[in-house]
Structures are given as structure tokens and as C-alpha cells.
Write an enzyme that holds these catalytic residues in place. Structure first.
Site, PDB file in Angstrom:
ATOM      1  N   ASP A 294      16.326  61.097  46.980  1.00 28.04           N
ATOM      2  CA  ASP A 294      16.917  61.494  45.710  1.00 28.04           C
ATOM      3  C   ASP A 294      17.754  60.309  45.209  1.00 28.04           C
ATOM      4  OD1 ASP A 294      17.741  62.856  43.460  1.00 28.04           O
ATOM      5  OD2 ASP A 294      18.241  64.699  44.511  1.00 28.04           O
TER       6      ASP A 294
HETATM    7  C1  NOJ Z   1      18.893  63.891  41.000  1.00 30.39           C
HETATM    8  C2  NOJ Z   1      18.349  65.280  41.183  1.00 30.39           C
HETATM    9  O1  NOJ Z   1      18.921  65.871  42.324  1.00 30.39           O
HETATM   10  C3  NOJ Z   1      16.848  65.322  41.307  1.00 30.39           C
HETATM   11  O2  NOJ Z   1      16.437  66.664  41.291  1.00 30.39           O
HETATM   12  C4  NOJ Z   1      16.198  64.528  40.229  1.00 30.39           C
HETATM   13  O3  NOJ Z   1      14.796  64.613  40.348  1.00 30.39           O
HETATM   14  C5  NOJ Z   1      16.658  63.091  40.331  1.00 30.39           C
HETATM   15  N1  NOJ Z   1      18.093  63.045  40.138  1.00 30.39           N
HETATM   16  C6  NOJ Z   1      15.975  62.185  39.321  1.00 30.39           C
HETATM   17  O4  NOJ Z   1      16.416  62.444  38.056  1.00 30.39           O
END
Ligand code: NOJ
Length: 748
Positions: free
Chosen positions: A290
Site C-alpha cells: 500500500d
Molecule cells: C491507500 C489506500 O489504503 C489504498 O486502498 C489505495 O489503493 C492506495 N492508497 C492507492 O491510492
């Protein structure tokens, strides 16, 4: 005869072997041809080029703490970038792709990602609302439209579906998932994967990314990014199930989560990433971290510097570093120093390249930038599906005196800000959703009332117009982007604006509460004052038409809750598939404080009931449905035979469902079980099947569910997934709190 017989057997065996091979190789992740291409390319790559494939950067609006980094074209030209995300548009993505394909030494295309969560431009209800449809086929269609639209803008990878089981409504991200049940979430996870990826044979198929692996939804106290403690058994029974289902359905990628799981950050967790995902499940897709979640393992406290964080991430099995810049800075040096074996890097690169080949990026690297499909009006079919999805997502929670559907109405007063808030209808993560595409309740109701000679007034507050209306609609709720989604956990989860219900109650008119929310909210204080309550979630671009169709009975509500609505926030975490405890409440009256020891010493509160206000699976319809007591095809079966996969050991459970109302309606028929006498305690109920069926007024249908090893096996005291001897109760019913069970026994 004999030679013929052998020939026949031989042919059958050959056929089976070939069929089996075909089935195995039907996923591009299992394709030997793709693996050959990957190996050929890998052989040509320098260490720097390998590391480059493992780097991903956000090149557009930040969807996490911003880094302000620039200079991607130069990096791409020398093979230092494997993927960009948040870059939108055929022209924009092509520009970067040309650099990767034409200037970098090995011409490896980039893969462009984006959070396409519940639609791209055609915004559908939020995932929690989509889940409330209990309609995987419909969800698949929504994902298909999202894939078509996103790919037109160069996006070939969505960070969806989020399949985090969430048992706590305080957690803001409950809106992005399927709710509290692993079986339902698994069925829906597969539907998203099918919808996004199609057959992976066309440039409008996009890769799914199943997230957040794993346990993220179990955040303590519902606070986003918080610690999780999950037993191995609960992890496998509850949290891993939808991930496994998505992996089996061929999902091309996984995203590792932010949280720590049992003291180990999920983005550096060799148990979940290497042991479970790669070893036990044989997963061959790619794992992306993430947003900076590799770097965050330092804050978690398991690395004291970036280099160690990179080392722990790659060794644990995170292939691609999202926005962390750690692999870029440290990985080559870690390999050269012998801290990370080259084979580990090679495997990570294989996983990334496999996905790029599977998507056909080497053959079709570019989006068609002569098409600007998204400037004009949306296709009618997309709107139609958005309306259907919203109608199916609405959950009718209360309908006293059958006030809905509205009939014989001459004057409507609409109060509350959500009647005319286009932006909010889109929900959080609205990709390329446009407020201009939204038909609000105000737009749709004005048109409907004009055509049907009904007077309608709109105001944000409890205006005097309500005094002589036949019905008052109160349209209030959460603001999608501030109050729901990522980093939007709340401790007070009442419905914002609900005080309007109190204010208009003085007019003594029927009140229909339209609740817009991304989570289960506490409706307890206002519930008695509302004549009807329709949970509308954030319904998407067709909010208004879907609401009007539902209010006037052209659509009959068929949505059912997939997350329990608490009476009080103090009950959280709250979920139907809980264990019994040693002191279950039985028949004790929980509506008042205990007055005797017999009433007191139970697993209960002294100031609240245990049950939710509205349970999992619940939802009303304008029809009424009756269920017969289920019948079992056998009163006993055998654990040994079930575990051996013997079809004769399967038990059928059937019931008759009747529409006893006077209009056609859809019922979500739910199949639950409970097992007792097993080596570990099992939940008081578990969903094991469901069917959404259409019934004409007065019509009856027989429904049939199967009990096989798949429904009955669980992770036992020895951590083996098996069926055990047990007394089993089975329900076929309309929600998790109703129904009369039938019984059977599983003998050894
Ligand atoms: C953080 C989020 O937790 C995740 O769900 C998302 O896909 C990513 N950022 C990318 O934007």
C-alpha cells in the site's frame, strides 16, 4: 471386447488429463507460454532494470501523504519505473508509455493503476451498498463497465476489490468493502474479479488488485491503520476467505496492508505473504505494497532505517513498492551486499512481468487516444445499470403503516441537504465521477411530481411547507469524503442531520427518512419518530431516479444489510456470526437492567440489548415473504465421507418461499448453519449460501441448498480444515436473526 474396453478407458483418462490441464492453464497466471516469455526477458535484465520493475509512483493527485516527487520521464527512460498510478487519460498515459516502450532498453511497458472502486465515470453505489444488493451478477456488470471506461483512459489496473471483512462500523473504510460476512464477501470478490478482468483477452480488461492483505478491517477500536490481533483460526475462517476466493478466481494482484497483524506489519509479514499466499495457495500474481506501507514498517518499529525496511519488505514477499522509493534506493545494494538473494528479486520481477504479459500490455501498450469517450453523455445502458444497482442497494429498514410506496399523495415536503447534493451521491473514491452526471433526488422528484400533478417543496430545514404536506421526506446523512472512507473513522456514528426528524415530528405527518451513509449508523434515537426509513448509502449517479422509483413503488426494495446496524456505538464490534460465550443470554429480557442474579450474570450490558437494531441480512420489501421450515434430505451424514468428498454424503436442505404480498418482489433467501459438539466453538450462525429470487404476488418457489464438505469444514483444534462430527442446525430464512431451524447430525 477387452481391447475396446481399454481403449475406452484410455480415451476417458486422456480426456480428463487434457481437461484438467486446460482448466489449470485457463488463468494466464498459470500459463507456461507466458512463463517462457517472462524467463526470456528476465535473462536480459540487469539488476537495475529488475529493481525498476518493482517501483511504482503516483504521478497524479495524491491518494496518500504527498511526496512531491517528479522526474518520472527520465527514470522511465532508463528502466527505473515499473508502474505509475493516479495518472489519468489516454494522452497522458501514452506519453509515459512511449518513453517506456520506445526509449527504455528492454521496451517493457508500464502498467497504469488507479483506485477505480465503484465505477470510473459511471459511479455506482459504494461497495457496501453494492454488497447490499446480494447480486454478484449485477456487481460483475458494474465492474465490467468500470473496466471499459477506465481502460479507455489508459488505466489497466484497479486497486479493487477491497475485501476486508469489517465488524466495526466506526471504521471509515467499512464503506469500501462487503461488510461482515466472509461467504458473501467471497462471492462478491469473485464477481469483481470476473468483471474487471473479463477473459483477459482484450485491451479493455483491467487487472484487479485484492486488498488490503490482510486483517486491515479488524483495526482495534475501528481506528484506521490501527493494530490488529487475529487468531490464526479467525484469520483463516474470516479474514482470509475472500482473498482466497479472489486468488482462485484469477485476480492478478494483491495489495499488502498498512496494519500490523499479530505484531508483524502486514507489508512485511512472511507468514501471510510467503507461507499462506505463495506456498499454501500457490499464488502467482503480484503483490504491491500500500502507499508507502513498506516505509511505515519503521514507524511500526520493526526496522530502524529505510534500507532494513526495504530488505524486510522484499524478503517477506512484497513485489512492488508503492510510492515508497525504498526499493529504488536500496534494493540493488542489498543484493550486492548479499542481504537479499538475487533469486528473491527475480521472483518478484517474474510476478510483475507475468501480470504485464497476462494483460497483453506488450502487444497493446497504448490506449486509443483518438477516442474521448468520456466527454459526451454517458451511454444509456450505463445509466440504466447504475439505476438498477442503486435500486437494488437500497435497504428498507422500517415501513410503518405501509407508508411506502407513496400513494394518493398530493403534496410532498422534502427537507434536508442531501436532496440536492450531487457531489455526495458519488461517495468516496469517485475516480472520474462527475457531479454533473448525477441526477439528484430534487431533479428526479421535481420531474416526477410535475408529471403526476403532485406539489413538492424543498428546503434544507424544517420549513413551514411541511405543515400541510401529506408526507415529509427527510434527506440527511454523512458527507461522503469527510466522514467515510480512508482515514475517516468516527466514534459517534449517529446519522448527521437526524435532528431534522425531531424537528418535523411536530407537524404530525408521516415522515420518511432517507438515510445517506457509508456505514451502519446508530438510528436508535430517531427510529421511533420516523414512519419509514430507507437506507440509501451513497447511491451513485442515478440516485434521484432510483429513489423516486422506490418511493413510488416502481421498484420494490430488495437490498439486505451486510453489516449489522448497532443500537449504540458501545456495542461495536458487532457481527452476527459471533460465538455463543459460556453465558449466553437465552430468554433474559435485555430491554431493562437486570434485577436478579439470574438476569445479571450473562454476557450482556446493563444498559443496552445485545442485538443490533437491524441485523445482518435484514431488509423489508413492499411484498411479504413466508418461509416453510426447512427439510433435510437426510437426518444424518458422516464426517469421514464428507471429508473424502463422497457425493453420497451431501445433504440437501430445501424450503418453500412464498410471496404473500400483493405485488411482485425479490427476496434474498439466506442459508445459515450452526454446528455444536465440535473440537472448537463455532459461530451461533454462519451464512453458507444465498439466492436472490423473484416471486410474483402469491407465487411460491422451492429453494435448494447443499451441505457438502465445503459448507461444513472448518479449521479444527489441530488447525486442519475438516468436517467433524457435530449436531447441525440449518436455517433457510430472510435474515440472520429469524427462522426456524431443521436439524441433522454429522456422525464420525
Ligand atoms: C491507500 C489506500 O489504503 C489504498 O486502498 C489505495 O489503493 C492506495 N492508497 C492507492 O491510492
Amino acid at each position: 471386447m477387452k481391447p475396446f474396453y481399454f481403449l475406452k478407458v484410455f480415451c476417458v483418462l486422456m480426456f480428463c488429463a487434457v481437461a484438467n490441464l486446460c482448466a489449470q492453464s485457463s488463468s494466464p497466471l498459470q500459463s507456461a507460454a507466458i512463463d517462457q516469455k517472462v524467463e526470456k526477458l528476465l535473462k536480459q535484465m540487469t539488476l537495475e532494470e529488475k529493481v525498476g520493475q518493482l517501483n511504482q509512483y503516483s504521478a497524479g493527485a495524491a491518494t496518500g501523504p504527498g511526496t512531491g516527487r517528479t522526474g518520472y520521464p527520465e527514470m522511465i527512460a532508463v528502466g527505473q519505473v515499473g508502474s505509475l498510478f493516479n495518472l489519468i487519460g489516454a494522452k497522458q498515459t501514452n506519453e509515459m508509455q512511449h518513453i517506456a516502450v520506445e526509449k527504455s532498453r528492454l521496451h517493457i511497458p508500464l502498467i497504469f493503476g488507479l483506485d477505480v472502486i465503484h465505477g470510473y465515470r459511471t459511479e455506482f453505489p459504494m461497495p457496501l451498498g453494492l454488497a447490499a444488493t446480494w447480486d454478484p451478477a449485477l456487481i460483475e456488470q458494474t465492474a465490467r463497465i468500470a473496466a471499459k471506461e477506465a481502460s479507455t483512459d489508459g488505466i489497466r489496473w484497479t486497486f479493487s476489490p477491497m475485501v476486508d471483512i469489517a465488524r466495526d462500523a466506526r471504521w471509515g473504510r467499512i464503506t469500501e468493502g462487503e461488510g461482515e460476512d466472509p461467504y458473501l464477501a467471497s462471492e462478491i470478490a469473485k464477481a469483481y474479479v470476473r468483471g474487471y478482468q473479463g477473459n483477459l483477452d482484450s485491451p479493455d480488461d483491467i487487472a484487479a488488485c485484492v486488498k488490503h492483505y490482510v486483517g486491515y478491517g479488524a483495526a482495534e477500536a475501528g481506528r484506521d491503520y490501527n493494530t490488529t490481533e487475529i487468531s490464526d483460526r479467525t484469520l483463516r475462517e474470516i479474514y482470509l476467505r475472500p482473498f482466497k476466493a479472489a486468488a482462485d478466481a484469477g485476480a492478478l494482484s494483491f495489495m499488502s496492508a498498512f496494519n500490523s497483524l499479530n505484531e508483524v506489519p502486514a507489508s512485511a509479514n512472511p507468514f501471510t505473504l510467503r507461507q499462506v499466499l505463495r506456498h499454501d495457495w500457490g499464488y502467482k500474481g503480484m503483490v504491491v505494497s500500500d502507499w508507502q506501507s513498506l516505509w511505515e514498517i519503521e514507524a511500526h518499529g520493526i526496522a530502524n532505517d529505510d534500507r532494513t525496511a526495504a530488505e524486510k519488505g522484499i524478503l517477506a514477499g512484497v513485489d512492488m513498492d508503492m510510492e515508497g522509493n525504498l526499493y529504488h534506493t536500496h534494493l540493488a545494494e542489498l543484493v550486492e551486499a548479499g542481504a537479499v538473494p538475487m533469486s528473491v528479486v527475480d521472483d518478484a520481477v517474474r510476478n510483475v512481468l507475468r501480470v504485464k504479459f497476462a494483460l497483453g500490455l506488450f502487444d497493446h501498450p497504448y490506449a486509443d487516444d483518438t477516442k474521448t469517450a468520456f466527454d459526451g453523455p454517458l451511454p444509456a445502458a450505463s445509466r440504466e445499470l447504475a439505476r438498477k444497482a442503486a435500486e437494488e442497494a437500497f435497504v428498507l429498514l422500517k415501513n410503518e403503516h405501509a407508508v411506502l410506496p407513496l400513494t394518493g399523495i398530493h403534496k410532498i415536503a422534502v427537507v434536508g441537504p442531501m436532496a440536492d447534493n450531487a457531489d455526495n451521491m458519488l461517495g468516496s473514491w469517485d475516480a472520474q465521477g462527475k457531479a454533473n452526471d448525477v441526477v439528484t433526488l430534487r431533479n428526479a422528484l421535481t420531474a416526477y411530481c410535475a408529471a403526476h400533478n403532485i406539489a413538492v417543496s424543498f428546503s434544507a430545514d424544517a420549513s413551514a411547507a411541511s405543515a400541510d404536506a401529506d408526507v415529509i421526506l427527510v434527506a440527511v446523512g454523512e458527507t461522503a469524503s469527510e466522514m467515510t472512507g480512508e482515514a475517516a473513522s468516527r466514534t459517534r456514528i449517529g446519522l448527521p442531520g437526524a435532528e431534522l426528524v425531531d424537528e418535523v415530528a411536530k407537524f404530525n405527518k408521516p415522515i420518511v427518512l432517507l438515510a445517506f451513509a457509508g456505514r451502519p449508523v446508530v438510528l436508535t434515537p430517531i427510529e421511533p419518530k420516523a414512519t419509514a426509513i430507507l437506507e440509501a448509502w451513497f447511491p451513485g449517479i442515478e440516485a434521484g431516479p432510483a429513489l423516486v422509483a422506490t418511493l413510488f413503488g416502481e421498484a420494490n426494495p430488495s437490498g439486505r444489510l451486510t453489516a449489522s446496524f448497532p443500537r449504540s456505538v458501545g456495542q461495536e464490534p458487532l457481527y452476527y456470526n459471533a460465538l455463543s460465550t459460556g453465558r449466553p443470554v437465552g430468554n433474559v429480557d435485555l430491554t431493562r437492567p437486570p434485577t436478579t442474579g439470574l438476569e445479571k450474570y450473562h454476557s450482556r450490558y446493563i444498559d443496552e440489548q445485545n442485538s443490533p437494531l437491524y441485523p445482518f441480512g435484514y431488509g423489508l420489501s413492499y411484498s411479504t415473504f413466508e418461509f416453510s421450515t426447512p427439510q433435510v434430505s437426510a437426518s444424518s451424514t458422516s464426517a469421514k465421507a464428507l471429508n473424502a468428498g463422497d457425493a453420497k454424503a451431501e445433504v440437501h436442505v430445501t424450503a418453500t418461499v412464498k410471496n404473500t404480498g400483493n405485488r411482485p418482489g425479490d427476496e434474498v433467501v439466506q442459508f445459515y448453519i450452526r454446528q455444536r459438539g465440535t473440537s472448537v466453538a463455532r459461530p451461533v450462525r454462519e451464512l453458507k449460501g444465498f439466492q436472490k429470487i423473484a416471486l410474483a404476488a402469491g407465487e411460491s418457489k422451492q429453494v435448494d441448498f447443499k451441505l457438502t464438505r465445503q459448507q461444513l469444514a472448518f479449521w479444527n483444534i489441530d488447525m486442519k480444515e475438516v468436517a467433524e462430527p457435530a449436531k447441525v442446525q440449518v436455517w433457510i430464512t430472510g435474515d440472520s436473526a429469524s427462522g426456524t431451524p431443521a436439524e441433522l447430525e454429522i456422525k464420525p
